[in-house]
Design a protein around this motif. Structure first.
Motif, mmCIF file in Angstrom:
data_model
loop_
_atom_site.group_PDB
_atom_site.id
_atom_site.type_symbol
_atom_site.label_atom_id
_atom_site.label_comp_id
_atom_site.label_asym_id
_atom_site.label_seq_id
_atom_site.Cartn_x
_atom_site.Cartn_y
_atom_site.Cartn_z
ATOM 1 N N GLN A 180 12.817 28.892 20.590
ATOM 2 C CA GLN A 180 12.860 30.268 19.952
ATOM 3 C C GLN A 180 11.906 31.157 20.709
ATOM 4 O O GLN A 180 10.829 31.020 21.413
ATOM 5 C CB GLN A 180 12.233 29.944 18.686
ATOM 6 C CG GLN A 180 12.906 29.069 17.721
ATOM 7 C CD GLN A 180 12.310 28.907 16.429
ATOM 8 O OE1 GLN A 180 11.885 28.193 15.833
ATOM 9 N NE2 GLN A 180 12.518 30.110 15.661
ATOM 10 N N GLN A 231 8.656 30.570 7.080
ATOM 11 C CA GLN A 231 7.479 29.950 6.270
ATOM 12 C C GLN A 231 6.317 31.225 6.144
ATOM 13 O O GLN A 231 5.848 31.644 7.137
ATOM 14 C CB GLN A 231 7.005 28.897 7.479
ATOM 15 C CG GLN A 231 5.921 28.315 6.809
ATOM 16 C CD GLN A 231 5.220 27.076 7.709
ATOM 17 O OE1 GLN A 231 5.733 27.152 9.018
ATOM 18 N NE2 GLN A 231 4.452 26.177 7.348
ATOM 19 N N LEU A 282 11.318 29.933 11.451
ATOM 20 C CA LEU A 282 11.446 28.564 12.096
ATOM 21 C C LEU A 282 13.031 28.214 12.172
ATOM 22 O O LEU A 282 13.735 28.562 11.198
ATOM 23 C CB LEU A 282 10.922 27.412 11.359
ATOM 24 C CG LEU A 282 9.485 27.370 11.339
ATOM 25 C CD1 LEU A 282 8.802 26.586 10.487
ATOM 26 C CD2 LEU A 282 9.026 26.995 12.839
ATOM 27 N N PHE A 332 13.040 20.962 14.964
ATOM 28 C CA PHE A 332 12.586 22.307 14.789
ATOM 29 C C PHE A 332 11.978 22.723 16.139
ATOM 30 O O PHE A 332 11.334 22.172 16.755
ATOM 31 C CB PHE A 332 11.313 22.409 13.510
ATOM 32 C CG PHE A 332 11.751 22.320 12.100
ATOM 33 C CD1 PHE A 332 12.098 21.094 11.783
ATOM 34 C CD2 PHE A 332 12.102 23.384 11.717
ATOM 35 C CE1 PHE A 332 12.749 20.904 10.418
ATOM 36 C CE2 PHE A 332 12.449 23.319 10.238
ATOM 37 C CZ PHE A 332 12.731 22.107 9.553
ATOM 38 N N GLY A 333 12.146 24.109 16.026
ATOM 39 C CA GLY A 333 11.406 24.900 17.283
ATOM 40 C C GLY A 333 9.953 25.137 16.868
ATOM 41 O O GLY A 333 9.606 24.801 15.669
ATOM 42 N N ASP A 334 9.264 25.821 17.780
ATOM 43 C CA ASP A 334 7.802 26.047 17.374
ATOM 44 C C ASP A 334 7.737 27.493 16.596
ATOM 45 O O ASP A 334 6.721 27.904 16.314
ATOM 46 C CB ASP A 334 6.954 26.314 18.569
ATOM 47 C CG ASP A 334 6.831 25.025 19.207
ATOM 48 O OD1 ASP A 334 6.418 24.876 20.383
ATOM 49 O OD2 ASP A 334 6.822 23.981 18.347
ATOM 50 N N GLY A 335 8.951 28.459 16.301
ATOM 51 C CA GLY A 335 8.790 29.525 15.644
ATOM 52 C C GLY A 335 8.683 30.711 16.184
ATOM 53 O O GLY A 335 8.294 30.827 17.292
ATOM 54 N N ARG A 344 6.444 34.134 15.337
ATOM 55 C CA ARG A 344 5.450 34.478 14.284
ATOM 56 C C ARG A 344 5.819 36.139 14.272
ATOM 57 O O ARG A 344 5.539 36.764 15.135
ATOM 58 C CB ARG A 344 3.983 34.339 14.551
ATOM 59 C CG ARG A 344 2.983 34.805 13.628
ATOM 60 C CD ARG A 344 1.840 34.134 13.906
ATOM 61 N NE ARG A 344 1.649 32.715 14.117
ATOM 62 C CZ ARG A 344 1.394 31.883 13.011
ATOM 63 N NH1 ARG A 344 1.103 32.412 11.697
ATOM 64 N NH2 ARG A 344 1.311 30.700 13.310
ATOM 65 N N GLN A 351 3.061 19.104 10.614
ATOM 66 C CA GLN A 351 3.120 20.452 11.436
ATOM 67 C C GLN A 351 1.669 20.844 11.965
ATOM 68 O O GLN A 351 0.939 20.759 11.059
ATOM 69 C CB GLN A 351 3.506 21.571 10.579
ATOM 70 C CG GLN A 351 3.622 22.911 11.464
ATOM 71 C CD GLN A 351 4.118 24.115 10.510
ATOM 72 O OE1 GLN A 351 3.510 23.923 9.486
ATOM 73 N NE2 GLN A 351 4.816 25.100 11.172
ATOM 74 N N ASN A 355 0.404 26.416 15.082
ATOM 75 C CA ASN A 355 1.258 26.999 15.861
ATOM 76 C C ASN A 355 2.296 26.130 16.414
ATOM 77 O O ASN A 355 2.921 26.533 17.517
ATOM 78 C CB ASN A 355 0.375 27.564 17.034
ATOM 79 C CG ASN A 355 -0.632 28.587 16.466
ATOM 80 O OD1 ASN A 355 -0.584 29.622 15.539
ATOM 81 N ND2 ASN A 355 -1.846 28.361 16.969
ATOM 82 N N ARG A 356 2.796 25.194 15.896
ATOM 83 C CA ARG A 356 3.837 24.287 16.206
ATOM 84 C C ARG A 356 5.061 24.220 15.156
ATOM 85 O O ARG A 356 4.823 24.529 14.113
ATOM 86 C CB ARG A 356 3.474 22.923 16.595
ATOM 87 C CG ARG A 356 2.354 22.813 17.574
ATOM 88 C CD ARG A 356 2.986 23.601 18.927
ATOM 89 N NE ARG A 356 4.027 23.040 19.510
ATOM 90 C CZ ARG A 356 4.253 21.868 20.313
ATOM 91 N NH1 ARG A 356 2.918 21.030 20.551
ATOM 92 N NH2 ARG A 356 5.434 21.341 20.538
ATOM 93 N N GLY A 357 6.050 23.832 15.546
ATOM 94 C CA GLY A 357 7.194 23.708 14.422
ATOM 95 C C GLY A 357 7.161 22.240 13.752
ATOM 96 O O GLY A 357 5.740 21.662 14.057
ATOM 97 N N LEU A 358 7.888 21.763 12.939
ATOM 98 C CA LEU A 358 7.659 20.709 12.173
ATOM 99 C C LEU A 358 8.299 19.617 13.215
ATOM 100 O O LEU A 358 9.234 19.737 13.645
ATOM 101 C CB LEU A 358 8.589 20.666 10.989
ATOM 102 C CG LEU A 358 7.610 21.605 9.771
ATOM 103 C CD1 LEU A 358 7.658 22.764 9.807
ATOM 104 C CD2 LEU A 358 8.629 21.058 8.523
#
Lengths: 115, 114
Positions: A6, A37, A91, A106-109, A111, B38, B41-44
């Motif tokens: 991401q 989230q 996410l 999942f990616g790390d998102g 923010r 989680q 600062n990481r995804g699931l």
């Protein structure tokens, strides 16, 4: 192997601006999901793509939110005229087949902070 | 409405002690059940899932979960906690007849102290 990617990892923008968030799913995964989230909340479903089918947009909170998936791979989530309540971690996840017992990866998102 | 409940916002455990993170669900169809972890600062990250069969499911990092149909619960367990297990844990469900997204609980913060 490469996971879900991401970008950007962080985005700060002013209220009223448009933002684009990008998701690169795992190669070969046909299903792609966007979640939001917020602090102290669980994951809120936004939109789901499965192959060439019409996306499930039932989770999009307003018409300011839209997403597309080009060529069955990369997806972009766009938020127009951002508001402060849009601040959250966005996410992206992918899985080999949607609607099955397969877990989502999942990616790390991204923010997102709206000033 | 379909939902997942994680009744504890936070669980505190001493290292070496057993841990339990609770999850109950309310869905219309027999669901598939998942646990994710989680880190900051990481995804699931996927831990384990229940599809069918044995009610005790074993997953990554020594975690296991017990499915109880009559109580509609899927509690996460580990016999001996590690400080490195400290993280945010999410329970999720997907009704078998549905397509697409998972329904998540609000998460439980696990804190393991030395």
């Amino acid at each position: 192997g490469a996971g879900v990617s991401q970008s950007p990892s962080n985005k700060v923008t002013e209220k009223g601006k448009d933002v684009e968030l990008r998701c690169d799913p795992i190669s070969g995964h046909t299903a792609l999901y966007w979640y939001r989230q917020s602090l102290g909340q669980g994951l809120e479903f936004l939109i789901y793509f499965q192959g060439n089918s019409a996306p499930d947009k039932s989770g999009l909170p307003s018409d300011r939110f839209s997403a597309e998936r080009t060529g069955g791979s990369v997806s972009t989530l766009t938020i127009q005229r951002t508001q402060q309540e849009d601040s959250a971690v966005y996410l992206c996840a992918s899985s080999p087949v949607g609607g099955s017992n397969q877990p989502q990866h999942f990616g790390d998102g991204t923010r997102l902070s709206i000033l | 409405a379909q939902s997942v409940a994680q009744p504890e916002d936070q669980v505190n455990v001493a290292e070496g002690n057993p841990l339990t993170v609770k999850c109950t669900y309310s869905v219309s169809e027999n669901p598939y059940l998942f646990w994710y972890v989680q880190y900051p600062n990481r995804g699931l990250q996927f831990l384990l899932k229940y599809i069918t069969g044995d009610n005790l499911v074993k997953g990554s990092y020594g975690f296991e979960a017990e499915f109880n149909k009559s109580q509609t619960s899927f509690h996460l367990k580990k016999p001996s906690a590690l400080v490195s297990d400290s993280a945010l844990y999410f329970c999720a469900v997907r009704p078998r007849g549905s397509q697409g997204n998972l329904i998540f609980g609000k998460g439980t913060k696990l804190s393991v102290k030395p």
